[in-house]
Design a protein around this motif. Structure first.
Motif, PDB file in Angstrom:
ATOM      1  N   LEU A   1       1.105  66.857 -22.170  1.00 62.64           N
ATOM      2  CA  LEU A   1      -0.004  67.716 -22.593  1.00 62.64           C
ATOM      3  C   LEU A   1      -0.028  69.003 -21.773  1.00 62.64           C
ATOM      4  CD1 LEU A   1      -2.381  67.971 -24.513  1.00 62.64           C
ATOM      5  CD2 LEU A   1      -3.777  66.760 -22.842  1.00 62.64           C
ATOM      6  N   ALA A   2       0.224  68.884 -20.478  1.00 63.36           N
ATOM      7  CA  ALA A   2       0.298  70.080 -19.628  1.00 63.36           C
ATOM      8  C   ALA A   2       1.436  70.987 -20.091  1.00 63.36           C
ATOM      9  CB  ALA A   2       0.490  69.689 -18.171  1.00 63.36           C
ATOM     10  N   LEU A   3       2.571  70.391 -20.421  1.00 64.35           N
ATOM     11  CA  LEU A   3       3.691  71.178 -20.943  1.00 64.35           C
ATOM     12  C   LEU A   3       3.293  71.876 -22.235  1.00 64.35           C
ATOM     13  CD1 LEU A   3       6.652  72.070 -20.875  1.00 64.35           C
ATOM     14  CD2 LEU A   3       7.220  69.929 -22.049  1.00 64.35           C
TER      15      LEU A   3
ATOM     16  N   GLN B   1       2.179  80.556 -23.055  1.00 64.20           N
ATOM     17  CA  GLN B   1       3.129  81.574 -22.613  1.00 64.20           C
ATOM     18  C   GLN B   1       4.482  81.551 -23.320  1.00 64.20           C
ATOM     19  OE1 GLN B   1       2.750  84.072 -20.402  1.00 64.20           O
ATOM     20  NE2 GLN B   1       0.606  83.551 -20.104  1.00 64.20           N
ATOM     21  N   GLY B   2       4.694  80.610 -24.224  1.00 67.65           N
ATOM     22  CA  GLY B   2       5.997  80.508 -24.874  1.00 67.65           C
ATOM     23  C   GLY B   2       6.941  79.636 -24.054  1.00 67.65           C
ATOM     24  N   TRP B   3       8.111  79.362 -24.638  1.00 65.14           N
ATOM     25  CA  TRP B   3       9.037  78.433 -23.999  1.00 65.14           C
ATOM     26  C   TRP B   3       9.624  78.971 -22.705  1.00 65.14           C
ATOM     27  CZ3 TRP B   3       9.451  73.480 -24.752  1.00 65.14           C
ATOM     28  CH2 TRP B   3       9.023  72.950 -25.964  1.00 65.14           C
ATOM     29  N   GLY B   4       9.965  80.232 -22.662  1.00 67.39           N
ATOM     30  CA  GLY B   4      10.611  80.790 -21.466  1.00 67.39           C
ATOM     31  C   GLY B   4       9.737  80.686 -20.230  1.00 67.39           C
ATOM     32  N   LEU B   5       8.608  81.340 -20.251  1.00 66.98           N
ATOM     33  CA  LEU B   5       7.722  81.337 -19.094  1.00 66.98           C
ATOM     34  C   LEU B   5       6.947  80.019 -18.980  1.00 66.98           C
ATOM     35  CD1 LEU B   5       6.764  82.980 -16.710  1.00 66.98           C
ATOM     36  CD2 LEU B   5       5.011  83.985 -18.177  1.00 66.98           C
ATOM     37  N   GLY B   6       6.652  79.384 -20.101  1.00 65.08           N
ATOM     38  CA  GLY B   6       5.917  78.118 -20.081  1.00 65.08           C
ATOM     39  C   GLY B   6       6.659  77.026 -19.327  1.00 65.08           C
ATOM     40  N   LEU B   7       7.969  76.932 -19.531  1.00 60.64           N
ATOM     41  CA  LEU B   7       8.765  75.926 -18.810  1.00 60.64           C
ATOM     42  C   LEU B   7       8.837  76.230 -17.321  1.00 60.64           C
ATOM     43  CD1 LEU B   7      11.702  75.291 -21.287  1.00 60.64           C
ATOM     44  CD2 LEU B   7       9.864  73.727 -20.677  1.00 60.64           C
ATOM     45  N   VAL B   8       8.919  77.501 -16.973  1.00 65.83           N
ATOM     46  CA  VAL B   8       8.943  77.880 -15.561  1.00 65.83           C
ATOM     47  C   VAL B   8       7.605  77.540 -14.906  1.00 65.83           C
ATOM     48  CG1 VAL B   8       9.130  79.832 -13.966  1.00 65.83           C
ATOM     49  CG2 VAL B   8      10.684  79.656 -15.913  1.00 65.83           C
ATOM     50  N   MET B   9       6.506  77.847 -15.591  1.00 67.05           N
ATOM     51  CA  MET B   9       5.175  77.525 -15.070  1.00 67.05           C
ATOM     52  C   MET B   9       5.004  76.005 -14.945  1.00 67.05           C
ATOM     53  SD  MET B   9       2.836  80.115 -17.194  1.00 67.05           S
ATOM     54  CE  MET B   9       1.883  81.271 -16.254  1.00 67.05           C
ATOM     55  N   PHE B  10       5.482  75.274 -15.932  1.00 65.55           N
ATOM     56  CA  PHE B  10       5.389  73.821 -15.892  1.00 65.55           C
ATOM     57  C   PHE B  10       6.145  73.279 -14.688  1.00 65.55           C
ATOM     58  CE2 PHE B  10       7.020  69.602 -17.240  1.00 65.55           C
ATOM     59  CZ  PHE B  10       5.808  68.955 -17.350  1.00 65.55           C
ATOM     60  N   SER B  11       7.303  73.831 -14.410  1.00 66.84           N
ATOM     61  CA  SER B  11       8.083  73.403 -13.248  1.00 66.84           C
ATOM     62  C   SER B  11       7.305  73.637 -11.959  1.00 66.84           C
ATOM     63  CB  SER B  11       9.411  74.164 -13.210  1.00 66.84           C
ATOM     64  OG  SER B  11      10.144  73.819 -12.074  1.00 66.84           O
ATOM     65  N   GLY B  12       6.661  74.771 -11.859  1.00 64.98           N
ATOM     66  CA  GLY B  12       5.868  75.059 -10.666  1.00 64.98           C
ATOM     67  C   GLY B  12       4.660  74.151 -10.531  1.00 64.98           C
ATOM     68  N   HIS B  13       3.953  73.934 -11.632  1.00 68.38           N
ATOM     69  CA  HIS B  13       2.771  73.069 -11.608  1.00 68.38           C
ATOM     70  C   HIS B  13       3.143  71.631 -11.253  1.00 68.38           C
ATOM     71  CE1 HIS B  13      -0.334  75.834 -12.952  1.00 68.38           C
ATOM     72  NE2 HIS B  13       0.476  76.270 -13.897  1.00 68.38           N
ATOM     73  N   THR B  14       4.232  71.137 -11.838  1.00 72.07           N
ATOM     74  CA  THR B  14       4.631  69.759 -11.545  1.00 72.07           C
ATOM     75  C   THR B  14       5.101  69.620 -10.098  1.00 72.07           C
ATOM     76  OG1 THR B  14       6.841  70.163 -12.454  1.00 72.07           O
ATOM     77  CG2 THR B  14       5.212  69.121 -13.910  1.00 72.07           C
ATOM     78  N   THR B  15       5.783  70.620  -9.586  1.00 72.43           N
ATOM     79  CA  THR B  15       6.233  70.570  -8.193  1.00 72.43           C
ATOM     80  C   THR B  15       5.043  70.519  -7.250  1.00 72.43           C
ATOM     81  OG1 THR B  15       8.255  71.768  -8.739  1.00 72.43           O
ATOM     82  CG2 THR B  15       7.579  71.760  -6.425  1.00 72.43           C
ATOM     83  N   LEU B  16       4.075  71.380  -7.466  1.00 71.10           N
ATOM     84  CA  LEU B  16       2.898  71.410  -6.599  1.00 71.10           C
ATOM     85  C   LEU B  16       2.080  70.125  -6.717  1.00 71.10           C
ATOM     86  CD1 LEU B  16       1.179  72.987  -4.597  1.00 71.10           C
ATOM     87  CD2 LEU B  16       0.021  74.033  -6.540  1.00 71.10           C
ATOM     88  N   ALA B  17       1.881  69.647  -7.932  1.00 75.65           N
ATOM     89  CA  ALA B  17       1.101  68.421  -8.144  1.00 75.65           C
ATOM     90  C   ALA B  17       1.792  67.219  -7.517  1.00 75.65           C
ATOM     91  CB  ALA B  17       0.875  68.190  -9.636  1.00 75.65           C
ATOM     92  N   ALA B  18       3.099  67.108  -7.693  1.00 76.26           N
ATOM     93  CA  ALA B  18       3.838  65.988  -7.105  1.00 76.26           C
ATOM     94  C   ALA B  18       3.783  66.044  -5.582  1.00 76.26           C
ATOM     95  CB  ALA B  18       5.289  66.004  -7.581  1.00 76.26           C
ATOM     96  N   ALA B  19       3.877  67.241  -5.016  1.00 72.53           N
ATOM     97  CA  ALA B  19       3.810  67.376  -3.557  1.00 72.53           C
ATOM     98  C   ALA B  19       2.438  66.966  -3.030  1.00 72.53           C
ATOM     99  CB  ALA B  19       4.128  68.813  -3.153  1.00 72.53           C
ATOM    100  N   ILE B  20       1.389  67.336  -3.734  1.00 74.14           N
ATOM    101  CA  ILE B  20       0.038  66.968  -3.300  1.00 74.14           C
ATOM    102  C   ILE B  20      -0.158  65.458  -3.353  1.00 74.14           C
ATOM    103  CG2 ILE B  20      -2.403  67.104  -3.955  1.00 74.14           C
ATOM    104  CD1 ILE B  20      -1.869  70.068  -4.604  1.00 74.14           C
ATOM    105  N   VAL B  21       0.280  64.831  -4.439  1.00 74.36           N
ATOM    106  CA  VAL B  21       0.148  63.375  -4.558  1.00 74.36           C
ATOM    107  C   VAL B  21       0.971  62.681  -3.480  1.00 74.36           C
ATOM    108  CG1 VAL B  21       0.665  61.381  -6.043  1.00 74.36           C
ATOM    109  CG2 VAL B  21      -0.417  63.410  -7.009  1.00 74.36           C
ATOM    110  N   TYR B  22       2.174  63.144  -3.261  1.00 78.75           N
ATOM    111  CA  TYR B  22       3.047  62.561  -2.242  1.00 78.75           C
ATOM    112  C   TYR B  22       2.424  62.672  -0.847  1.00 78.75           C
ATOM    113  CZ  TYR B  22       7.342  61.833   0.461  1.00 78.75           C
ATOM    114  OH  TYR B  22       8.272  61.370   1.343  1.00 78.75           O
TER     115      TYR B  22
END
Length: 98
Positions: free
Chosen positions: A51-53, A60-81
């Motif tokens: 859903l976040a993806l 933002q479209g596929w180009g920037l949307g995937l980059v943003m998703f990568s950043g959001h998932t990295t930050l969220a995973a780091a916080i949970v970890y």
């Protein structure tokens, strides 16, 4: 606003996926969960990430949307970890004080 929504979904997704593992169940809850709730946590976690993806790609479209998703998932995973590590260390400190 979309960043906050996508980040909250990523964070919720990773929390659900972390709680779907036996090790985290024992450390957080103190016991293993039955298969049904574990499956539900895995499905909910994956659905929140998808859903976040969808939110980011729709915004933002596929180009920037995937980059943003990568950043959001990295930050969220780091916080949970880091939160899980902190929880274990605090529990060990409390056990040592007794």
């Amino acid at each position: 606003m979309m960043h906050a929504l996508a980040f909250a979904l990523c964070l919720a997704g990773f929390v659900a996926l972390a709680l779907a593992t036996r090790r985290q169940q024992h450390e957080v809850i103190g016991r293993s969960l039955p298969r049904g709730p574990v499956r539900g946590l895995r499905i909910a976690g994956a659905a929140a990430l998808m859903l976040a993806l969808g939110v980011l790609v729709g915004w933002q479209g596929w180009g920037l949307g995937l980059v943003m998703f990568s950043g959001h998932t990295t930050l969220a995973a780091a916080i949970v970890y880091c939160a899980l590590i902190g929880r274990v260390r605090m529990a060990a400190r409390k056990a040592g004080q007794r």
